[in-house]
Design an enzyme around this catalytic site. Structure first.
Site, mmCIF file in Angstrom:
data_model
loop_
_atom_site.group_PDB
_atom_site.id
_atom_site.type_symbol
_atom_site.label_atom_id
_atom_site.label_comp_id
_atom_site.label_asym_id
_atom_site.label_seq_id
_atom_site.Cartn_x
_atom_site.Cartn_y
_atom_site.Cartn_z
ATOM 1 N N SER A 20 0.861 -1.195 -0.155
ATOM 2 C CA SER A 20 -0.162 0.151 0.117
ATOM 3 C C SER A 20 0.929 1.196 -0.023
ATOM 4 O O SER A 20 0.668 2.195 -0.724
ATOM 5 C CB SER A 20 -1.050 0.124 1.404
ATOM 6 N N GLY A 90 -6.267 -3.225 -7.982
ATOM 7 C CA GLY A 90 -7.507 -2.462 -7.610
ATOM 8 C C GLY A 90 -6.893 -0.991 -6.968
ATOM 9 O O GLY A 90 -7.377 0.045 -7.356
ATOM 10 N N SER A 167 -13.424 2.412 3.371
ATOM 11 C CA SER A 167 -12.536 1.739 2.270
ATOM 12 C C SER A 167 -11.163 2.820 1.920
ATOM 13 O O SER A 167 -11.637 3.916 1.651
ATOM 14 C CB SER A 167 -13.402 1.490 1.114
ATOM 15 N N GLN A 169 -9.295 2.407 -0.346
ATOM 16 C CA GLN A 169 -9.052 3.033 -1.710
ATOM 17 C C GLN A 169 -9.842 4.017 -2.029
ATOM 18 O O GLN A 169 -9.702 4.882 -2.935
ATOM 19 C CB GLN A 169 -9.344 1.740 -2.526
ATOM 20 N N ASP A 301 -7.308 -7.353 4.938
ATOM 21 C CA ASP A 301 -6.374 -8.121 4.351
ATOM 22 C C ASP A 301 -5.963 -9.457 5.107
ATOM 23 O O ASP A 301 -5.244 -10.287 4.498
ATOM 24 C CB ASP A 301 -5.147 -7.617 3.735
ATOM 25 N N ARG A 376 -3.667 -13.691 -1.612
ATOM 26 C CA ARG A 376 -3.652 -13.655 -0.153
ATOM 27 C C ARG A 376 -4.316 -15.168 -0.013
ATOM 28 O O ARG A 376 -3.931 -15.631 1.241
ATOM 29 C CB ARG A 376 -4.387 -12.441 0.455
HETATM 30 C C1 S3P Z 1 -5.917 -1.137 -0.137
HETATM 31 C C2 S3P Z 1 -6.908 -1.070 0.430
HETATM 32 C C3 S3P Z 1 -7.847 -2.112 0.916
HETATM 33 C C4 S3P Z 1 -6.903 -3.532 0.829
HETATM 34 C C5 S3P Z 1 -6.120 -3.539 -0.492
HETATM 35 C C6 S3P Z 1 -5.202 -2.234 -0.322
HETATM 36 C C7 S3P Z 1 -5.012 0.150 -0.067
HETATM 37 O O1 S3P Z 1 -8.826 -2.127 0.175
HETATM 38 O O2 S3P Z 1 -7.951 -4.692 0.665
HETATM 39 O O3 S3P Z 1 -5.438 -4.818 -0.464
HETATM 40 O O4 S3P Z 1 -3.954 0.224 -0.403
HETATM 41 O O5 S3P Z 1 -5.695 1.150 -0.131
HETATM 42 P P1 S3P Z 1 -10.109 -1.185 0.738
HETATM 43 O O6 S3P Z 1 -9.768 -0.851 2.032
HETATM 44 O O7 S3P Z 1 -10.681 -0.478 -0.207
HETATM 45 O O8 S3P Z 1 -11.202 -2.340 0.931
#
Ligand code: S3P
Length: 416
Positions: A20, A90, A167, A169, A301, A376
């Site tokens: 991240s 994502g 979230s 993200q 995660d 994972r």
């Molecule tokens: C992430 C946020 C998480 C996580 C992903 C990485 C990030 O997703 O599951 O592996 O780096 O912002 P969400 O919090 O959007 O579900």
């Protein structure tokens, strides 16, 4: 991948740079007109995707030994028009969405195309972005365009307030869309999620966008698999060093302690993000517990790890409020349920989680366990070799390279 049972795990471990933080260091580092330097970047293929995407939009990135040098500037993002391929990642998509004032087409691999991005899309639509879909609404591939004159757009002169689902993200999309245009936003989350984007922006966000100089600490979510292996093993004593210990990420450690694990952690460095070590010893008595939505936001995660530990823990472990797991690299709730059933585990599926009955004998599956091309899930199934008395055959093992290419050598002890 064939794995035979293993009872011991000992030693000192180091994990790759946090995924991240690596994505964010590259993107926020590229906002500045001056050169950013980032070291210990995660070596997985999701990070190669972000590097590739940034090069596509014209950011210069070169590696000088461990240091990655980044030269971009916010105009590279704002003026880009073309196609961006986000592979399996994502986070790459979430960090890049809405940064251009021109039409950009986003696409991704089969897994990314199967995921809904409705949350990001609706929030961007509410501030003036428009989407057109090539296949299915809210799914890749799609084109996005910003209409600055639409009502409700990104006003220059006031701070926008936004309340969003938990979230990281989604939060990062909103933060970066505003930051690159020099706008303010105040976001309230239903539950706190990882705050790395805000931390980097605090460091760099001045009118001129300062360059970033940063060394990425070890990935907490990768360390969770080593922690899990050590807790499942009959005999273990491990320390994982130089790990990110940001409290928005470490809920898993508290949950382990609550389950009765012999685990301790200490912060060695405070700075932009706390860094420290985690020590774990084999733990004979683990007890099941219940976790709900307030916990899942900060251990999303690590839930596949928790599911494996629940097989050993006495009593029932219940996970709820984790519906977001169905929209990850695969449907992680379904993947956990199917694999646990196939080794004779007792698991009950719910829309937003599952219950696992621990401490019951498991049996060798007739077919290989399914990794669902999800790093994972594969890593979680692999550490079961420290618990089950039979051989495991796991499909799609090479997908661990998304976040942890040397996982099988480092953690499962296989020779490369
Ligand atoms: C992430 C946020 C998480 C996580 C992903 C990485 C990030 O997703 O599951 O592996 O780096 O912002 P969400 O919090 O959007 O579900």
């Amino acid at each position: 991948m064939y794995l035979s049972p293993q009872q011991c795990l000992h030693g000192d471990f180091y994990v790759p740079g946090d995924k991240s933080l690596s994505h964010r260091a590259l993107v926020v580092g590229a906002f500045s007109d001056e050169e950013s330097h980032v070291s210990n970047l995660n070596d997985g293929s999701d990070i190669s995707t972000t590097i590739q995407v940034l090069r596509t939009i014209g950011v210069f990135i070169e590696r000088d030994h461990d240091i990655v040098k980044i030269r971009g500037g916010k105009n590279k993002f704002l003026k880009f028009s073309g196609e961006i391929h986000c592979g399996n990642s994502g986070t790459t998509l979430s960090l890049l969405l809405g940064l251009s004032d021109k039409t950009v087409t986003f696409t991704g691999d089969e897994s990314l195309q199967s995921r809904s991005f409705v949350d990001q899309i609706q929030v961007l639509e509410s501030i003036g972005f428009r989407f057109s879909y090539f296949k299915k609404k809210y799914h890749l591939p799609f084109s996005i365009l910003y209409h600055p004159n639409l009502d409700n757009g990104l006003e220059a002169d006031r701070t926008r307030f936004s309340v969003i689902k938990a979230s990281a993200q989604l939060k990062s999309t909103l933060l970066l869309v505003h930051a690159i245009r020099g706008r303010n936003i105040h976001i309230e989350e239903k539950y706190p999620t990882r705050n790395h984007t805000e931390n980097f922006l605090k460091l760099t966000n001045s009118p001129s966008l300062k360059p970033l100089k940063y060394t990425i600490p070890g990935d907490f979510s990768s360390a969770a698999f080593i922690t899990t292996a050590a807790l499942l093993a009959e005999e273990s004593n491990v320390t994982i060093h130089d790990v990110l210990l940001n409290p928005t990420r470490t809920r898993f450690l508290n949950i382990m302690a609550d389950m009765g694990a012999c685990i301790s952690w200490k912060i060695d460095q405070t700075g932009l993000e706390p860094i420290g070590s985690i020590s774990v010893r084999s733990s004979k008595k683990l007890s099941g517990l219940s976790i709900g939505e307030e916990d899942t936001a900060s251990l999303i995660d690590e839930i596949p790890c928790l599911a494996m530990l629940a097989l050993k823990a006495h009593g029932t472990t219940s996970i709820r409020g984790a519906a977001r797991l169905r929209n990850k690299e695969c449907d992680r709730i379904c993947a956990i349920v199917q694999n646990i059933k196939s080794i004779g585990g007792q698991i009950r599926e719910y829309e937003d989680g599952f219950d696992i009955q621990g401490g019951i004998p498991l049996s060798q599956p007739k077919q290989s366990l399914n990794g669902y091309q999800d790093h994972r899930i594969i890593m979680a199934l692999s550490v079961l070799r420290y618990y089950v008395p039979f051989d495991l055959n796991i499909s799609d093992a090479s997908w661990v390279s998304i976040s942890y290419p040397s996982f099988f050598q480092d953690v499962v002890g296989l020779k490369s």
